[in-house]
Design an enzyme around this catalytic site. Structure first.
Site, PDB file in Angstrom:
ATOM      1  N   VAL A 173      41.368 -10.773 -12.001  1.00  0.00           N
ATOM      2  CA  VAL A 173      42.727 -11.014 -12.512  1.00  0.00           C
ATOM      3  C   VAL A 173      42.853 -10.396 -13.899  1.00  0.00           C
ATOM      4  O   VAL A 173      42.054 -10.688 -14.788  1.00  0.00           O
ATOM      5  CB  VAL A 173      43.026 -12.529 -12.618  1.00  0.00           C
ATOM      6  CG1 VAL A 173      44.424 -12.766 -13.178  1.00  0.00           C
ATOM      7  CG2 VAL A 173      42.876 -13.203 -11.271  1.00  0.00           C
ATOM      8  N   LYS A 206      46.433 -11.978  -7.287  1.00  0.00           N
ATOM      9  CA  LYS A 206      46.032 -12.472  -8.621  1.00  0.00           C
ATOM     10  C   LYS A 206      46.756 -13.779  -8.955  1.00  0.00           C
ATOM     11  O   LYS A 206      46.177 -14.685  -9.561  1.00  0.00           O
ATOM     12  CB  LYS A 206      46.332 -11.395  -9.671  1.00  0.00           C
ATOM     13  CG  LYS A 206      45.455 -10.148  -9.508  1.00  0.00           C
ATOM     14  CD  LYS A 206      45.966  -9.009 -10.356  1.00  0.00           C
ATOM     15  CE  LYS A 206      45.071  -7.778 -10.239  1.00  0.00           C
ATOM     16  NZ  LYS A 206      45.666  -6.580 -10.857  1.00  0.00           N
ATOM     17  N   ARG A 236      24.802  10.391  -6.830  1.00  0.00           N
ATOM     18  CA  ARG A 236      23.738  10.605  -7.840  1.00  0.00           C
ATOM     19  C   ARG A 236      23.894  11.926  -8.572  1.00  0.00           C
ATOM     20  O   ARG A 236      23.342  12.119  -9.647  1.00  0.00           O
ATOM     21  CB  ARG A 236      22.364  10.595  -7.163  1.00  0.00           C
ATOM     22  CG  ARG A 236      21.927   9.250  -6.760  1.00  0.00           C
ATOM     23  CD  ARG A 236      20.563   9.307  -6.127  1.00  0.00           C
ATOM     24  NE  ARG A 236      19.495   9.305  -7.135  1.00  0.00           N
ATOM     25  CZ  ARG A 236      18.248   9.024  -6.849  1.00  0.00           C
ATOM     26  NH1 ARG A 236      17.891   8.737  -5.617  1.00  0.00           N
ATOM     27  NH2 ARG A 236      17.331   9.033  -7.804  1.00  0.00           N
TER      28      ARG A 236
HETATM   29  N1  HSE Z   1      45.621  -1.700  -9.468  1.00  0.00           N
HETATM   30  C1  HSE Z   1      45.374  -2.803 -10.331  1.00  0.00           C
HETATM   31  C2  HSE Z   1      46.429  -2.801 -11.407  1.00  0.00           C
HETATM   32  C3  HSE Z   1      44.007  -2.662 -10.938  1.00  0.00           C
HETATM   33  O1  HSE Z   1      47.153  -1.820 -11.534  1.00  0.00           O
HETATM   34  O2  HSE Z   1      46.564  -3.776 -12.118  1.00  0.00           O
HETATM   35  C4  HSE Z   1      43.500  -3.948 -11.503  1.00  0.00           C
HETATM   36  O3  HSE Z   1      43.433  -4.947 -10.557  1.00  0.00           O
END
Ligand code: HSE
Length: 436
Positions: free
Chosen positions: A142, A214, A56
């Site tokens: 993703v 992803k 905060r």
């Molecule tokens: N560390 C991830 C990247 C962040 O570099 O794409 C997003 O998921």
């Protein structure tokens, strides 16, 4: 003709009351985006962060309205009756899975950026959401700010997508596109960490774990395939050297971390690895934290998605967009998915880089090992100017399976001249085939 009895989704008469779990890079960016735009119909009411009193006091908290309640303990919001929706930006599987399951069971929709959780446990959480007539959205899990998940779910379900490939880790792309310009690996990785792109443990980025999660999520929404995350082969970008970019350039290519998945009968061919990408391919054009995903549909052909894949603000845009979609009553298309076995094999040309203590007969020994497994050499490149006691050179092959190449490399492991393990990279071509 409009059916007058049809229910048209409306903004709820009462604002959707939002609890934000996590006030780090992404969580604070969500609060910033909400504060800057003051969307009708949504209200941030609770923030949960360990040691919230110190959060905060930070500059990021200056945008938080005084009416917002801060908590250290998620129990204050997960079953609370004055919360309609939970946004999760903390990451990790445990205890987040049980927290989100509790929120869903108590009738709250959930928006999350947590790719590991959605990759490993997304199907189970989606079932809980469905049983409780609430929504679980994960646009931000993703490709950060690139809305590939909602675009595929809303805009491409009418097609039969057979393959997808692209760049889904911003940190790797940041590193590789800077190395392409001559930058040093460790220095650029440090920059990516400082800018908040990298995961808490950046090996998740550079070794491929983040992109693999992803890719699993994309396989679910685009290929309707449930994959076992750990079965997807990954290869680290950390073994690449400046000379690999020089050789790649001579071959009309650059190097990118590519994630690819392709339907093949009952299996899905999938892999996350640094690959040589032709300079003419859209995948080579992505720089910095840009992500790029190309889907190929049987009826609609190729569709390309591109934009910023990492960083607080782009990821916050994806989260807030999910929040608005739920607040406005939109509902994602959800087709049935099928569990599929993963094969890491693709039929592709390969780039092999050797570093040897030079002596006569090395090229002959290497070509003999490749011939033994049936791999055909396409070219041999050797740039001048390197010391003979530590000599790099490159062999490229005609299309063959990566497992075939690995058999040859295993045989070469006994060669005394090899100063380090050879680097083997797939070379991406437009007509690559998966192989059963
Ligand atoms: N560390 C991830 C990247 C962040 O570099 O794409 C997003 O998921």
């Amino acid at each position: 003709m409009i059916d007058p009895t049809q229910k048209i989704p409306q903004i709820r008469p009462q604002p959707t009351r939002v609890a934000l779990l996590g006030f780090g890079t992404v969580g604070s960016a969500v609060a910033r985006v909400l504060a800057a735009q003051q969307f009708a119909g949504v209200e941030l009411t609770h923030i949960v962060n360990r040691n919230s009193s110190s959060k905060r006091q930070t500059d990021a908290a200056l945008v938080i309205p005084p009416s917002v309640q801060w908590h250290d303990d998620p129990a204050a919001v997960l079953a609370a009756t004055d919360v309609d929706l939970v946004i999760e930006t903390i990451g990790g599987l445990d205890p987040i899975e049980s927290w989100l399951a509790q929120a869903l069971r108590s009738g709250k929709s959930v928006v999350t950026a947590n790719k590991q959780l959605i990759a490993y446990r997304g199907a189970a959480l989606a079932a809980i959401a469905s049983e409780n007539s609430v929504q679980l959205l994960y646009n931000a899990a993703v490709a950060g700010g690139v809305p590939v998940v909602p675009a595929v779910l809303q805009g491409l379900q009418g097609d039969r997508i057979t393959r997808l490939s692209g760049i889904v880790n911003g940190t790797c792309n940041f590193i590789l596109s800077h190395m392409e310009q001559g930058a040093d690996y460790a220095e650029v990785l440090a920059q990516a960490k400082a800018a908040g792109y990298a995961e808490a443990d950046p090996s998740a980025d550079v070794d491929g774990y983040d992109a693999r999660a992803k890719l699993c999520i994309l396989a679910r929404v685009a290929l309707h395939a449930e994959l076992n995350v750990d079965d997807i082969p990954i290869q680290s970008i950390s073994l690449l050297e400046a000379l690999d970019f020089q050789y790649a350039k001579e071959l009309g290519c650059t190097i990118r971390q590519v994630s690819r998945a392709q339907l093949g009968g009952d299996v899905v061919h999938a892999r996350v690895a640094p690959m040589l990408v032709p300079l003419t391919s859209p995948i080579a054009w992505s720089h910095g934290t840009q992500n790029m995903v190309v889907t190929t549909g049987e009826f609609g052909g190729d569709v390309v998605f591109s934009g910023h894949g990492a960083g607080g603000n782009p990821t916050a845009v994806a989260i807030v967009s999910d929040l608005l979609a739920i607040a406005h009553g939109s509902c994602a298309v959800s087709l049935e998915t099928t569990p599929r076995r993963v094969l890491g094999e693709f039929l592709a040309p390969h780039y092999l880089r050797f570093i040897v203590d030079d002596k006569p007969g090395i090229v002959s020994a290497i070509s003999g090992a490749l011939a033994t497994v049936g791999a055909n050499i396409d070219s041999i490149l050797q740039r001048p100017g390197y010391p003979k006691h530590r000599l790099p050179f490159v062999v490229t092959t005609e299309p063959c399976l990566t497992s075939t190449i690995h058999r040859a490399l295993t045989a070469m492991g006994n060669f005394e001249c090899m100063l380090q393990k050879p680097l083997a990279l797939q070379m991406l071509t437009v007509d690559d085939k998966a192989e059963d």
